[in-house]
Design an enzyme around this catalytic site. Structure first.
Site, short mmCIF file in Angstrom:
data_model
loop_
_atom_site.label_atom_id
_atom_site.label_comp_id
_atom_site.label_asym_id
_atom_site.label_seq_id
_atom_site.Cartn_x
_atom_site.Cartn_y
_atom_site.Cartn_z
N ASP A 51 7.29 5.94 0.06
CA ASP A 51 7.53 7.25 0.67
C ASP A 51 7.09 7.32 2.13
O ASP A 51 7.20 8.37 2.76
CB ASP A 51 6.85 8.36 -0.13
CG ASP A 51 5.33 8.19 -0.21
OD1 ASP A 51 4.79 7.28 0.45
OD2 ASP A 51 4.70 8.98 -0.93
N HIS A 107 0.82 -1.21 0.00
CA HIS A 107 0.00 0.00 0.00
C HIS A 107 0.85 1.26 0.00
O HIS A 107 0.47 2.27 -0.57
CB HIS A 107 -0.96 0.01 1.20
CG HIS A 107 -2.16 -0.84 0.99
ND1 HIS A 107 -3.42 -0.32 0.81
CD2 HIS A 107 -2.30 -2.19 0.93
CE1 HIS A 107 -4.28 -1.31 0.64
NE2 HIS A 107 -3.63 -2.44 0.71
N ASP A 108 2.01 1.22 0.64
CA ASP A 108 2.86 2.40 0.67
C ASP A 108 3.62 2.60 -0.64
O ASP A 108 3.87 3.72 -1.05
CB ASP A 108 3.87 2.31 1.82
CG ASP A 108 4.67 3.59 1.96
OD1 ASP A 108 4.04 4.67 2.07
OD2 ASP A 108 5.90 3.52 1.94
N GLY A 126 6.51 4.66 -5.94
CA GLY A 126 7.63 4.36 -5.05
C GLY A 126 7.24 4.45 -3.59
O GLY A 126 6.14 4.86 -3.24
#
Length: 134
Positions: free
Chosen positions: A70, A62-63, A68
């Protein structure tokens, strides 16, 4: 023709590795204990809850989904200011307490050195390894 083939392979295989910033031991000088600190936090949790591997993999996904990694998923919402952490499918992501503990310990050992995104990545890597993955 051989020189063109050689240049092609150099461009395809060496250029990306020369430009990549990810590598084992990245914090070897700036925070020598970084990887072991994260590994210990993850191992302690993994002993109590093996499902944490799936949770950390989901957090990583999910991030890092489109543009990319973050660590924006770690930002807490405030009144009148929702964050990624509390919206949509991210609202059920779990494992934040592992990242928080690792961050707290890393800040004590090496203030303002290890990025939150790297902490998520290290934790996920270590959890997958503990679960028997690559």
């Amino acid at each position: 023709m051989r020189s063109i083939t050689t240049l092609f392979f150099l461009f395809c295989f060496l250029a990306p590795s020369a430009l990549a910033q990810l590598r084992f031991g990245f914090y070897g000088r700036s925070c020598p204990r970084a990887e072991s600190i994260v590994a210990n936090v993850v191992a302690n949790r993994f002993r109590r809850d093996r499902s944490i591997t799936a949770a950390l993999l989901r957090m990583q996904f999910h991030d890092c989904f489109v543009r990319g990694c973050d660590a924006s998923l770690l930002i807490d919402p405030r009144p009148g200011r929702p964050s990624e952490k509390s919206t949509g499918p991210n609202a059920s992501v779990r494992g934040y307490e592992i990242i928080d503990e690792a961050t707290r310990l890393l800040e004590a050992a090496c203030p303002r050195t290890v990025s939150c995104s790297d902490i998520v990545t290290l934790a996920t890597r270590d959890s997958v390894a503990l679960a028997g993955g690559p």
